[in-house]
Design an enzyme around this catalytic site. Structure first.
Site, short mmCIF file in Angstrom:
data_model
loop_
_atom_site.label_atom_id
_atom_site.label_comp_id
_atom_site.label_asym_id
_atom_site.label_seq_id
_atom_site.Cartn_x
_atom_site.Cartn_y
_atom_site.Cartn_z
N ARG A 1 -5.23 -1.63 1.42
CA ARG A 1 -5.83 -2.33 2.56
C ARG A 1 -7.15 -1.72 3.03
O ARG A 1 -7.91 -2.37 3.75
CB ARG A 1 -4.83 -2.44 3.70
CG ARG A 1 -4.43 -1.12 4.34
CD ARG A 1 -3.18 -1.31 5.21
NE ARG A 1 -2.92 -0.15 6.07
CZ ARG A 1 -2.40 0.98 5.64
NH1 ARG A 1 -2.09 1.14 4.35
NH2 ARG A 1 -2.19 1.97 6.49
N CYS B 1 5.40 -0.26 4.95
CA CYS B 1 5.67 -0.42 3.52
C CYS B 1 6.71 0.60 3.08
O CYS B 1 7.60 0.31 2.28
CB CYS B 1 4.39 -0.22 2.71
SG CYS B 1 3.11 -1.45 3.01
N CYS C 1 1.15 3.06 3.94
CA CYS C 1 1.49 2.15 5.04
C CYS C 1 2.91 2.44 5.50
O CYS C 1 3.86 2.37 4.71
CB CYS C 1 1.33 0.71 4.52
SG CYS C 1 2.39 -0.52 5.27
N ASP D 1 0.88 -1.16 0.00
CA ASP D 1 0.00 0.00 0.00
C ASP D 1 0.92 1.22 0.00
O ASP D 1 2.11 1.10 0.34
CB ASP D 1 -0.88 -0.02 1.25
CG ASP D 1 -2.18 0.75 1.09
OD1 ASP D 1 -2.28 1.51 0.10
OD2 ASP D 1 -3.07 0.60 1.93
#
Length: 242
Positions: free
Chosen positions: A156, A132, A129, A126
């Site tokens: 998400r 991430c 995130c 994503d």
């Protein structure tokens, strides 16, 4: 009913039961479908445990059942080898996931690759995130250690979220790597639209059990939920080739 007709009826019934006994695949399918008509059965085969059949669902999940479908087990099947318990369910599920993940065309992913990759990981990602973004900051180190990083989209918060829109813009950018770098460093990404795989990849992630990001799939199909530091992740990824 005459004796002749009774004999014929018994013969037909016996023949039918023999057919069913000889084809547990159909018996199991019918029994499971009677419980849930939408159950996504992909394959049925004998398991390594005598008398038990394994039912592979779409996405790789495994169920176990008796030949007549009357007994159903959801859980792990282990085999004891050389004093160690081998998780056969995990092996089968990983094999099924690897088959699906490794079938994704390279053109549908955003790929960061070294000149001579030793292995690869596929990351459901994503853009908003935090972990991430942290993982992405270590992609150069992963590349240096021989790991190719393949991104697939997993918004998400759903396909109607701002992150989903941004992921579409990344996938539709002329410079996908540059757009991904911008998104992962909280810089704006120019709006773009095109025929893209974001929705398809999101659905694939849901099917194989992704419920958060980053979700990292190794070359052998084993999934690692969450962030791992580059040296540790590279070690695990390289070992997955063995």
């Amino acid at each position: 009913m005459s004796l002749t007709r009774i004999s014929i009826a018994l013969a037909l019934a016996l023949g039918s039961s023999v057919t069913l006994a000889a084809d547990p695949d159909q018996v199991i399918r019918q029994t499971l479908k009677s419980l849930d008509g939408s159950l996504p059965i992909e394959a049925i085969a004998e398991s390594p445990m005598p008398g038990v059949y394994q039912v592979q669902l779409e996405g790789g999940r495994q169920l176990y059942t008796s030949a007549d479908g009357q007994f159903l087990i959801q859980g792990y099947l282990f085999q004891v080898k050389d004093g160690k318990a081998v998780n056969l369910t995990e092996i089968e599920e990983s094999r099924a996931v690897a088959k699906q993940i490794n079938a994704i065309p390279a053109k549908e992913m955003v790929v960061f690759a070294p000149k001579a990759p030793k292995t690869h990981i596929t990351v459901f990602t994503d853009t908003d995130c935090g972990y991430c973004q942290k993982l992405h900051s270590e992609v150069p180190e992963l590349n240096r250690l021989g790991v190719e990083v393949r991104y697939v989209a997993f918004p998400r918060q759903g396909l109607n979220s701002p992150a989903a829109k941004e992921l579409v813009s990344v996938w539709c950018a002329k410079d996908q790597q540059g757009a991904m770098n911008r998104a992962k460093t909280r810089q704006s990404v120019a709006d773009a639209s095109c025929d893209n795989p974001v929705a398809k990849q999101y659905q694939l992630g849901q099917m194989i059990g992704v419920n958060g990001t980053p979700a990292i799939v190794l070359a052998n199909g084993k999934m690692i939920p969450g962030y791992q530091p580059a040296p540790q992740l590279a070690k695990i990824a390289l070992e997955s080739n063995d």
